[in-house]
Every structure is written in C-alpha cells, then in structure tokens.
Scaffold this active site. Sequence first.
Site, PDB file in Angstrom:
ATOM      1  N   LEU A  23       0.816  -1.213   0.000  1.00 13.81           N
ATOM      2  CA  LEU A  23       0.000   0.000   0.000  1.00 13.81           C
ATOM      3  C   LEU A  23       0.849   1.262   0.000  1.00 13.81           C
ATOM      4  CD1 LEU A  23      -2.717  -1.030   2.628  1.00 13.81           C
ATOM      5  CD2 LEU A  23      -2.921  -1.065   0.131  1.00 13.81           C
ATOM      6  N   GLY A  24       2.045   1.180   0.553  1.00 10.44           N
ATOM      7  CA  GLY A  24       2.896   2.357   0.633  1.00 10.44           C
ATOM      8  C   GLY A  24       4.292   1.990   1.104  1.00 10.44           C
ATOM      9  N   ARG A  25       5.232   2.866   0.802  1.00  6.02           N
ATOM     10  CA  ARG A  25       6.620   2.650   1.197  1.00  6.02           C
ATOM     11  C   ARG A  25       7.155   3.906   1.868  1.00  6.02           C
ATOM     12  NH1 ARG A  25       8.784  -1.647  -2.100  1.00  6.02           N
ATOM     13  NH2 ARG A  25       7.329  -2.211  -3.773  1.00  6.02           N
ATOM     14  N   THR A  27      10.859   5.378   4.289  1.00  8.19           N
ATOM     15  CA  THR A  27      12.300   5.205   4.380  1.00  8.19           C
ATOM     16  C   THR A  27      12.668   3.941   5.131  1.00  8.19           C
ATOM     17  OG1 THR A  27      12.509   7.609   4.431  1.00  8.19           O
ATOM     18  CG2 THR A  27      14.449   6.342   5.049  1.00  8.19           C
ATOM     19  N   LYS A  30       7.474  -0.546   5.115  1.00  5.02           N
ATOM     20  CA  LYS A  30       6.523  -0.787   4.042  1.00  5.02           C
ATOM     21  C   LYS A  30       5.180  -1.118   4.686  1.00  5.02           C
ATOM     22  CE  LYS A  30       9.728  -2.645   0.560  1.00  5.02           C
ATOM     23  NZ  LYS A  30      10.056  -3.837  -0.277  1.00  5.02           N
ATOM     24  N   VAL A  31       4.107  -0.695   4.033  1.00  7.18           N
ATOM     25  CA  VAL A  31       2.766  -0.988   4.525  1.00  7.18           C
ATOM     26  C   VAL A  31       2.074  -1.887   3.502  1.00  7.18           C
ATOM     27  CG1 VAL A  31       0.549  -0.061   5.271  1.00  7.18           C
ATOM     28  CG2 VAL A  31       2.654   1.215   5.739  1.00  7.18           C
ATOM     29  N   LYS A  46       2.123  -2.727   8.863  1.00  9.45           N
ATOM     30  CA  LYS A  46       3.318  -1.895   8.706  1.00  9.45           C
ATOM     31  C   LYS A  46       4.522  -2.726   9.133  1.00  9.45           C
ATOM     32  CE  LYS A  46       4.951   2.780   9.930  1.00  9.45           C
ATOM     33  NZ  LYS A  46       4.584   3.996  10.694  1.00  9.45           N
ATOM     34  N   ASP A 141       2.329  16.385  14.186  1.00  8.12           N
ATOM     35  CA  ASP A 141       2.606  16.253  12.749  1.00  8.12           C
ATOM     36  C   ASP A 141       1.289  16.088  11.992  1.00  8.12           C
ATOM     37  OD1 ASP A 141       4.214  16.206  10.491  1.00  8.12           O
ATOM     38  OD2 ASP A 141       4.583  14.055  10.586  1.00  8.12           O
TER      39      ASP A 141
END
Length: 433
Positions: A23-25, A27, A30-31, A46, A141
């Site tokens: 789903l996402g990367r 640093t 990874k998800v 995650k 944040d």
Amino acid sequence: MAKIKEKPPPQVVLGKYEVGRVLGRGTFAKVYEGRSLADGCAVAIKVLDKPELVARGLAPRILREVSAMRRLSDHPNILKLHEVLATRSKIFLVMELAPGGDLLSLVARRRRLPEPTAARYLHQLLSALRFSHAHGVAHRDVKPQNLLLDHAGNLKVSDFGLSALPEHRRGDGLLQTACGTPAYAAPEIARRQGYDGPLADAWSCGVILFVLLAGFLPFDDSNLPEMYRRIHRRDYRFPSWFSPAAKRLISRLLDPNPETRITIDAVTELPWFRRANSLGDELSLLPAPPMPLDGTGGPIPMSISTPALNAFDIISLSAGLDLSRLFDDELKGRRETRFTTMAAEEAVVKRIEEVGGKLGYVFERSKDGGSAKGMGRWGAVMTVEVGEVAPAMLLVMVRVEGGRGKEEERPGGVCWEEMKAELGDLVFSWHRD
C-alpha cells in the site's frame, strides 16, 4: 503447450495474517494490505526493519507511536492499532485498514472541497485531537498525508511517531522538541522556549482547513527562513471563494502568537463550524477553481506540495534531538553544515571569520552583512549565510567549495567538529548536510 506458471502462495506473518499487496513505502517501513486468518478481517500491516531502526536510533519513535495509538484506540476517528508482532529482524504493526487513501490525494483529485465537506473533515479531525489531548497526547505532525479515509469516507488520524506523551512534557507542561513538517508546523516550535502541544496542533488545523478549501498551501516556500518571515507577517491571501466566516476562523487559527490563537475547543463552538457541519456532505466533483492572481495580475501556481524540507529538517532545529548522528556515515566527506543560534548576526559572522582565519581563509562581508565569503588556500572558498527562522533564532549555513581533495585531509582545511567546538555556546543545534 506452454506450462502455466503457478502463483506463489501468499506470505503469512507468524501464522496469523496473510500479507497482500504493498500500500505504501517509507524510508524504514513498508505498509501492506493484509487479512486476518482468524476472522478474515482486512487490515494494514506496517513492516519495519528492526536492526535498521536500532542502528539509526529511531526505535524510540516507534515505541512512541505504539504507546500513543494504544492509548487512543477507542476513538472512531483515530486509526486503530490491533496488535504488535515481532521477530528478530522485523516489527509488524497490525492496524485498521483505511482503503480510501489520504486527504491530500482527495484534494489533489478534486482541486478543492466545498465548505460543508471541509467542515465535516475538520469536525472529525478536531474530535480526534480533543480526545488525544484529553489523554495527554499531542500529535505534532498533523497534515493531510497523515489523515486517512476509511471505506465510508470517514477520517482516521494516523502516524503518531512524532507525538508527545505526558512524560515528554517539562515541569511547566510545555514541550521543547521541534518537529513536524514546516508547511504545517506552528511557528513557535522553532523557538528555544517551550510550546503548548494542543495549540501547535490547532495551528496545523488552520493550515489543513485552508488547503481543503483552496487546494494549495497558505505558506509554501522552499526557503525556510523566508517562509517563517511570511508566517510572522501573516503574509497569505484568501481565494475569492472563501466565505467571510471561513476566513475569520482560519485567521484565528493561523495566529503566529499562540497566546491569542483560538483553541480547538473554542472552534467547535463557532456558528460557522456548527452550521457548515449540519449541511451534510456533498462530494460532487467541482469544476477547476479560478487561478488566484498575484499583485501584477499574473497567475499564482496552485500547489499542495510541501517544501522540499521534511520533518527531519525541522527536528534538527532542536537542541534535544539532533539527528546529525543518524547520517554520519552518509555525510562523511561532504562540505556543508548548518546550525541554529540565538546569538546576534554580527557576533556569529565575526566568530566564524575568526575560526576561518585560523584555517587560512580571508573573508569579505556582503553589503547587508548577512553573509560572508572567505578565500582559502588550495583554491577553497568558504561561504557563510545567515537567515532568521523565527524571532531571536538564526539559521547559519556554512559551505566549503573548491580546493583539492577532502577538506579534512587538506592542511588548513575544515574539520566541522573543531569548528563547532570553536563556536562554543553560540551554537543552539548543529546539523551536518
């Protein structure tokens, strides 16, 4: 006849979760989309590299994220953390799946949102933050990238890696560490004095509301000192389609003085907020809004991208969390450094000239006195630039160019640690580039 290649079996985490597509990367992580083998429930997993986190000193950030999410798991607008699993080499955070993407992507697709829609998301965000603050957690944040959407389009606050827990506060209840993404972070976090976490989150809500209604940031400048100057001058303009009530609310949230800034609790009592939130949610696709014009009648490009600086840039302004040690290996041999200082500009430039003089550099000041250039032996040039990032705080950039070989290996060259020691108490926080 060609043999059909069999699909490899899905990966399973510790016999509990089937791992699907990425789903996402990030640093260090990874998800993945996942599925519980026990009940078939869809989840997000995650996956973090444990040795890498430990080596780079980021383990406390993960512990903080886990601790915050466990405290806040009961709120419908905060992403739930189901459980934490670990092996010798990996950490798995099993979380609620938010398949709708993030709020930034939604705004990018629709260019801007109508006020009832923006008010609905603001209502859910403020509800989550009020709950978080009541449990002693300041997010620090808050930005559209960290606001996810579930299958029904409801907002889910995520990424508490920079959050502040009750144990992080000083005796007076204030916070010290500077962190966040500059375009969304409250200006007071860059100062040496303590700041109030909930009021800093309120500032971020003002930026987010502006972005939802406008489709671009109120303050968007890759030059950090210039952006802070604009923030303190309240130098931004509302698009013509903003309602008067929305303008008033954003103005009160984007107050650079935290003592007079409106609180999150007070926002929920405003007539605009209550009225707009009761109008329902019309997510019809809007035509592209007119391009705002600058003072000469020319168009101002619409952008929702943040400056090149990220959270780690502004974290490095903090004396309590200098991230330079994370990158020592990568930065070895590079020829630039920066530091923040509370000293006067003249005193800083003069001290650097004295230190540079010992290394064989002869300096010449600029006409405005805010920068200097030193000519050294072997063709090296040292450039010093000073800019204000907040009242009483300066950002100093020192760069060495030219010359033969690495400056550390050249007689009379620059050793950054020696320079830091020579500058002594002038340095507030130090960061190698």
